[in-house]
Design a protein around this motif. Structure first.
Motif, PDB file in Angstrom:
ATOM      1  N   ALA A 291       0.834  -1.210   0.000  1.00  0.00           N
ATOM      2  CA  ALA A 291       0.000   0.000   0.000  1.00  0.00           C
ATOM      3  C   ALA A 291       0.867   1.258   0.000  1.00  0.00           C
ATOM      4  CB  ALA A 291      -0.930  -0.014   1.207  1.00  0.00           C
ATOM      5  N   ILE A 292       1.946   1.254   0.790  1.00  0.00           N
ATOM      6  CA  ILE A 292       2.864   2.399   0.842  1.00  0.00           C
ATOM      7  C   ILE A 292       3.515   2.612  -0.528  1.00  0.00           C
ATOM      8  CG2 ILE A 292       5.015   3.251   1.836  1.00  0.00           C
ATOM      9  CD1 ILE A 292       4.206   1.795   4.438  1.00  0.00           C
ATOM     10  N   ALA A 293       3.939   1.510  -1.151  1.00  0.00           N
ATOM     11  CA  ALA A 293       4.578   1.597  -2.468  1.00  0.00           C
ATOM     12  C   ALA A 293       3.617   2.142  -3.520  1.00  0.00           C
ATOM     13  CB  ALA A 293       5.091   0.216  -2.886  1.00  0.00           C
ATOM     14  N   ILE A 294       2.355   1.697  -3.472  1.00  0.00           N
ATOM     15  CA  ILE A 294       1.358   2.178  -4.432  1.00  0.00           C
ATOM     16  C   ILE A 294       1.111   3.673  -4.243  1.00  0.00           C
ATOM     17  CG2 ILE A 294      -1.090   2.030  -5.089  1.00  0.00           C
ATOM     18  CD1 ILE A 294      -0.950  -0.968  -4.468  1.00  0.00           C
ATOM     19  N   LYS A 295       1.018   4.114  -3.010  1.00  0.00           N
ATOM     20  CA  LYS A 295       0.758   5.522  -2.708  1.00  0.00           C
ATOM     21  C   LYS A 295       1.927   6.413  -3.148  1.00  0.00           C
ATOM     22  CE  LYS A 295      -3.263   6.249  -0.756  1.00  0.00           C
ATOM     23  NZ  LYS A 295      -4.203   7.237  -1.348  1.00  0.00           N
ATOM     24  N   ARG A 322      -4.656  -1.700  -6.635  1.00  0.00           N
ATOM     25  CA  ARG A 322      -4.635  -0.863  -7.841  1.00  0.00           C
ATOM     26  C   ARG A 322      -3.262  -0.963  -8.509  1.00  0.00           C
ATOM     27  NH1 ARG A 322      -3.011   4.244  -8.936  1.00  0.00           N
ATOM     28  NH2 ARG A 322      -2.618   4.674  -6.723  1.00  0.00           N
ATOM     29  N   SER A 323      -3.286  -1.345  -9.776  1.00  0.00           N
ATOM     30  CA  SER A 323      -2.046  -1.486 -10.546  1.00  0.00           C
ATOM     31  C   SER A 323      -1.975  -0.505 -11.714  1.00  0.00           C
ATOM     32  CB  SER A 323      -1.921  -2.919 -11.075  1.00  0.00           C
ATOM     33  OG  SER A 323      -3.022  -3.229 -11.917  1.00  0.00           O
ATOM     34  N   SER A 340      -0.183   1.423 -21.303  1.00  0.00           N
ATOM     35  CA  SER A 340       0.357   2.650 -20.703  1.00  0.00           C
ATOM     36  C   SER A 340      -0.330   3.017 -19.398  1.00  0.00           C
ATOM     37  CB  SER A 340       0.225   3.810 -21.703  1.00  0.00           C
ATOM     38  OG  SER A 340      -1.148   4.019 -22.032  1.00  0.00           O
ATOM     39  N   ARG A 341      -1.458   2.404 -19.094  1.00  0.00           N
ATOM     40  CA  ARG A 341      -2.180   2.717 -17.870  1.00  0.00           C
ATOM     41  C   ARG A 341      -1.535   2.069 -16.640  1.00  0.00           C
ATOM     42  NH1 ARG A 341      -7.930   0.439 -18.916  1.00  0.00           N
ATOM     43  NH2 ARG A 341      -6.650  -1.211 -19.840  1.00  0.00           N
ATOM     44  N   ILE A 342      -0.686   1.053 -16.855  1.00  0.00           N
ATOM     45  CA  ILE A 342      -0.082   0.316 -15.750  1.00  0.00           C
ATOM     46  C   ILE A 342       1.071   1.115 -15.149  1.00  0.00           C
ATOM     47  CG2 ILE A 342       1.105  -1.809 -15.085  1.00  0.00           C
ATOM     48  CD1 ILE A 342      -0.339  -3.233 -17.343  1.00  0.00           C
ATOM     49  N   THR A 343       1.078   1.276 -13.825  1.00  0.00           N
ATOM     50  CA  THR A 343       2.135   2.009 -13.124  1.00  0.00           C
ATOM     51  C   THR A 343       3.372   1.128 -12.962  1.00  0.00           C
ATOM     52  OG1 THR A 343       1.411   1.283 -10.934  1.00  0.00           O
ATOM     53  CG2 THR A 343       0.357   3.261 -11.835  1.00  0.00           C
ATOM     54  N   ARG A 344       4.469   1.735 -12.471  1.00  0.00           N
ATOM     55  CA  ARG A 344       5.698   0.962 -12.267  1.00  0.00           C
ATOM     56  C   ARG A 344       5.508  -0.102 -11.184  1.00  0.00           C
ATOM     57  NH1 ARG A 344       9.712   5.768 -11.046  1.00  0.00           N
ATOM     58  NH2 ARG A 344       7.770   6.437 -10.029  1.00  0.00           N
ATOM     59  N   VAL A 345       4.912   0.303 -10.066  1.00  0.00           N
ATOM     60  CA  VAL A 345       4.605  -0.681  -9.011  1.00  0.00           C
ATOM     61  C   VAL A 345       3.566  -1.670  -9.517  1.00  0.00           C
ATOM     62  CG1 VAL A 345       3.585  -0.991  -6.719  1.00  0.00           C
ATOM     63  CG2 VAL A 345       5.233   0.841  -7.111  1.00  0.00           C
ATOM     64  N   GLY A 346       2.606  -1.159 -10.297  1.00  0.00           N
ATOM     65  CA  GLY A 346       1.558  -2.020 -10.846  1.00  0.00           C
ATOM     66  C   GLY A 346       2.109  -3.125 -11.714  1.00  0.00           C
ATOM     67  N   PHE A 348       4.957  -4.593 -11.388  1.00  0.00           N
ATOM     68  CA  PHE A 348       5.555  -5.611 -10.524  1.00  0.00           C
ATOM     69  C   PHE A 348       4.490  -6.473  -9.849  1.00  0.00           C
ATOM     70  CE2 PHE A 348       6.819  -6.810  -6.185  1.00  0.00           C
ATOM     71  CZ  PHE A 348       7.857  -7.681  -6.487  1.00  0.00           C
ATOM     72  N   ILE A 349       3.474  -5.837  -9.266  1.00  0.00           N
ATOM     73  CA  ILE A 349       2.473  -6.623  -8.523  1.00  0.00           C
ATOM     74  C   ILE A 349       1.603  -7.450  -9.467  1.00  0.00           C
ATOM     75  CG2 ILE A 349       2.460  -5.029  -6.571  1.00  0.00           C
ATOM     76  CD1 ILE A 349      -0.180  -3.894  -7.582  1.00  0.00           C
ATOM     77  N   ARG A 350       1.456  -7.019 -10.722  1.00  0.00           N
ATOM     78  CA  ARG A 350       0.725  -7.836 -11.692  1.00  0.00           C
ATOM     79  C   ARG A 350       1.571  -9.032 -12.116  1.00  0.00           C
ATOM     80  NH1 ARG A 350      -3.821  -5.295 -14.118  1.00  0.00           N
ATOM     81  NH2 ARG A 350      -3.645  -6.731 -15.862  1.00  0.00           N
ATOM     82  N   LYS A 351       2.854  -8.811 -12.328  1.00  0.00           N
ATOM     83  CA  LYS A 351       3.756  -9.884 -12.746  1.00  0.00           C
ATOM     84  C   LYS A 351       3.849 -10.970 -11.691  1.00  0.00           C
ATOM     85  CE  LYS A 351       6.871 -11.499 -15.668  1.00  0.00           C
ATOM     86  NZ  LYS A 351       6.508 -11.883 -17.050  1.00  0.00           N
TER      87      LYS A 351
END
Length: 458
Positions: A291-295, A322-323, A340-346, A348-351
Motif C-alpha cells: 500500500a505504501i509503495a502504491i501511494k 490498484r495497478s 500505458s495505464r499500468i504504473t511501475r509498481v503495478g 511488478f504486482i501484476r507480474k
C-alpha cells in the motif's frame, strides 16, 4: 466368475470397515491408556458401526463401479469418514456422552480413516492385478461400428485392469470392412448365447427402432447387460446423471459434483481455512508494505474495487490492489501487454500476482473460492458470451482466485477468439470434474508458475 465383483465387493469392503472400526477403537483405547472396560469398548464399537453405516448408506459409499479409479474410491471413503466424524460428534453432544476422552476420539478418527482408505486401495489394487491375469473378466461385444465404438474398443484394450474382454463388433455397414467386425446385427443373439457374453454396447445411430427393441428384449430375457453409446459428436463433453421423480427416470444433462452437499462443505471449509491463513499470516504484513509503495508511486486509492459476475451470474464487488493510474476505462478495457495505464509498481504486482491477493477477503466472505473460473468484468462477460458457446455454464459455481484455465496457459489477455473458447472449455471441464485433489493440483501449479515466472502475466 464374471459376477464376482458385483456380488462380493461390497461385502469385502464392509467387512474391512467393521474390522477398521474395531481396530481403531482398540488402538485408540490402548494409546490413551484407557481403563480396561470391555463394556465401554463394545458400546463404543456399536455406536461407531451404527454411525458409519448410516453415513455409507446416505452417501452410497459401497456403490463402487468396475471402472472407478483408485483415487476416486479413496476420496469417496474420505467423504464418508468426514460425515462420520461430524455425525459422531453431534451424537455424542446430543446424548451427553462424555465417557470417551477427546484424545481417544482423535486417535480413533485418524486410525479409522487410515484403515478405511488403505483397505480400499489394497482391495482395488488386488482386484486390478487379479483381472490383469485374466480372471473376473466381463465378455463384451459392440453392436455397431463408429468413432465412439472404436474409442471404447481402445479403452478396453488399454485398461486390462478393469477386466473387460472385448470379443468383436457387429455391424451391417458393408462399406466398413474393419478389423474386429465379426458379424451382422442379426447374428448378435446367437453369438452372445454361445460365448456367454455379459454386456452388449449398442450404437443407436446404426440400428433401427425394431433392432433396438429386439436387443432390449433379448437382453432382459437372458440377463445380459445392455448399454448405449452416444452418437459421435453429440454431448461428448458432458457428464450425464439420472434422477428419479417417483418411478419416472429423468436424464440430467449436466452433472456438477459441487451440487453435492458434502463436496460443497469440503470446498467451503478449505476456502475458509486457507483464506484465513493467508489473511492472518501474509496479508497482515504484506498489504501495508505494498500500500505504501502504491501511494508513493501514483495518486489514487490503494484498492481497486470492480463489479464482476459470480455464482448464478449474480454481481459482487471484487477486490484488487490498484495497478493502474486512475482512468475512465478501468471497467471497460482489459489490460494488455505494454498498457500505458499500468504504473511501475503495478507492473511488478501484476507480474507476481500480488494484485490479486485482496481477493482472499472475497473468498472468506463467500463471494469467491480459492479455485474456480476467473470472474470477468461485466462488459467483458457480455462480449465473451457472444464468442464462446455455453459461456454462462461457468456461473454454476463460484469464481476463483485461480483456476484450471489459468494454469493451462489461458491467463490474462484474451485477444483471440480461440483463447476465449479455450478458457471457457476448461472452466466447464473443471466444474463437471471437480475434486478436492484437482483443486490441490491447480493450487500447486499456480504457486509453481508464480515462482517460475508466468509468461502470460504482465
Amino acid at each position: 466368475m464374471a459376477s464376482f465383483y458385483s456380488k462380493y465387493i461390497r461385502l469385502v469392503h464392509s467387512a474391512g470397515d467393521v474390522a477398521a472400526a474395531a481396530l481403531s477403537i482398540f488402538f485408540a483405547f490402548e494409546l490413551c491408556k484407557a481403563p480396561n472396560n470391555q463394556s465401554l469398548y463394545l458400546y463404543s464399537l456399536l455406536f461407531s458401526l451404527t454411525g458409519w453405516f448410516i453415513c455409507t448408506s446416505l452417501l452410497g459409499t459401497y456403490k463402487i463401479f468396475r471402472v472407478a479409479r483408485r483415487l476416486k474410491v479413496a476420496f469417496t471413503a474420505l467423504k464418508a469418514v468426514l460425515l462420520y466424524i461430524i455425525l459422531t460428534e453431534a451424537g455424542l453432544n446430543i446424548l451427553g456422552i462424555h465417557s470417551v476422552s477427546r484424545n481417544t476420539l482423535l486417535y480413533h478418527y485418524g486410525i479409522f480413516a487410515g484403515l478405511v482408505v488403505g483397505w480400499r486401495i489394497v482391495v482395488t489394487t488386488g482386484l486390478r492385478i487379479y483381472r490383469r491375469k485374466g480372471y473376473n473378466l466381463r465378455k463384451v461385444v459392440i453392436a455397431g461400428h463408429n468413432e465412439m465404438a472404436v474409442e471404447l474398443q481402445r479403452f478396453f484394450k488399454s485398461h486390462p485392469e478393469f477386466g473387460y474382454k472385448f470379443l468383436g463388433f457387429f455391424s451391417d455397414n458393408g462399406k466398413l470392412k474393419k478389423d474386429g467386425v465379426i458379424g451382422s446385427i442379426s447374428g448378435i443373439e446367437e453369438f452372445v448365447l454361445q460365448n456367454e457374453v455379459d454386456e452388449i454396447y449398442c450404437c443407436p445411430d446404426e440400428l433401427n427402432k425394431t433392432e433396438i427393441k429386439r436387443l432390449l428384449d433379448f437382453a432382459d430375457d437372458h440377463l445380459v447387460r445392455i448399454k448405449f453409446l452416444p452418437e459421435p459428436n453429440s454431448y461428448t463433453h458432458q457428464r450425464f446423471k439420472v434422477d428419479f421423480y417417483d418411478v419416472l427416470p429423468v436424464l440430467m444433462v449436466r452433472n456438477i459434483p459441487l451440487d453435492d452437499a458434502v463436496n460443497k462443505f469440503i470446498k467451503r471449509a478449505f476456502d475458509i481455512f486457507f483464506s484465513l491463513f493467508v489473511i492472518v499470516f501474509i496479508l497482515s504484513w504484506l498489504l501495508p508494505l505494498v500500500a505504501i509503495a502504491i501511494k508513493i508511486d501514483s495518486r489514487g486509492p490503494v484498492f481497486f474495487k470492480q463489479i464482476r459476475s459470480g455464482i448464478g451470474n449474480k454481481n459482487f464487488e471484487c477486490y484488487k490492489l490498484r495497478s493502474m493510474y486512475v482512468n475512465k476505462d478501468a471497467n471497460k478495457l482489459l489490460a494488455k501487454r505494454g498498457d500505458s495505464r499500468i504504473t511501475r509498481v503495478g507492473a511488478f504486482i501484476r507480474k507476481t500476482s500480488i494484485d490479486e491477493l485482496p481477493q482472499f477477503f472475497n473468498v472468506f466472505l463467500g463471494h469467491m473460492s480459492i479455485v474456480g473460473p476467473r470472474p470477468h468484468m461485466l462488459k467483458l462477460g457480455e462480449e465473451y458470451a457472444q464468442v464462446a458457446d455455453k459461456y454462462m455454464v461457468r456461473h454454476f459455481i463460484k469464481p476463483g482466485i485461480t483456476g484450471l484455465s489459468q494454469v493451462r496457459g489461458y491467463r490474462g489477455d484474451t485477444t483471440y477468439s480461440y483463447q476465449i473458447r479455450g478458457r471457457v472449455k476448461l472452466d466447464i471441464f473443471y466444474l463437471e470434474n471437480w475434486s478436492f485433489w484437482l483443486d490441490m493440483k491447480i493450487i500447486f501449479y499456480t504457486v509453481y508458475n508464480v515462482i517460475r515466472g508466468d509468461k502470460a502475466a504482465f
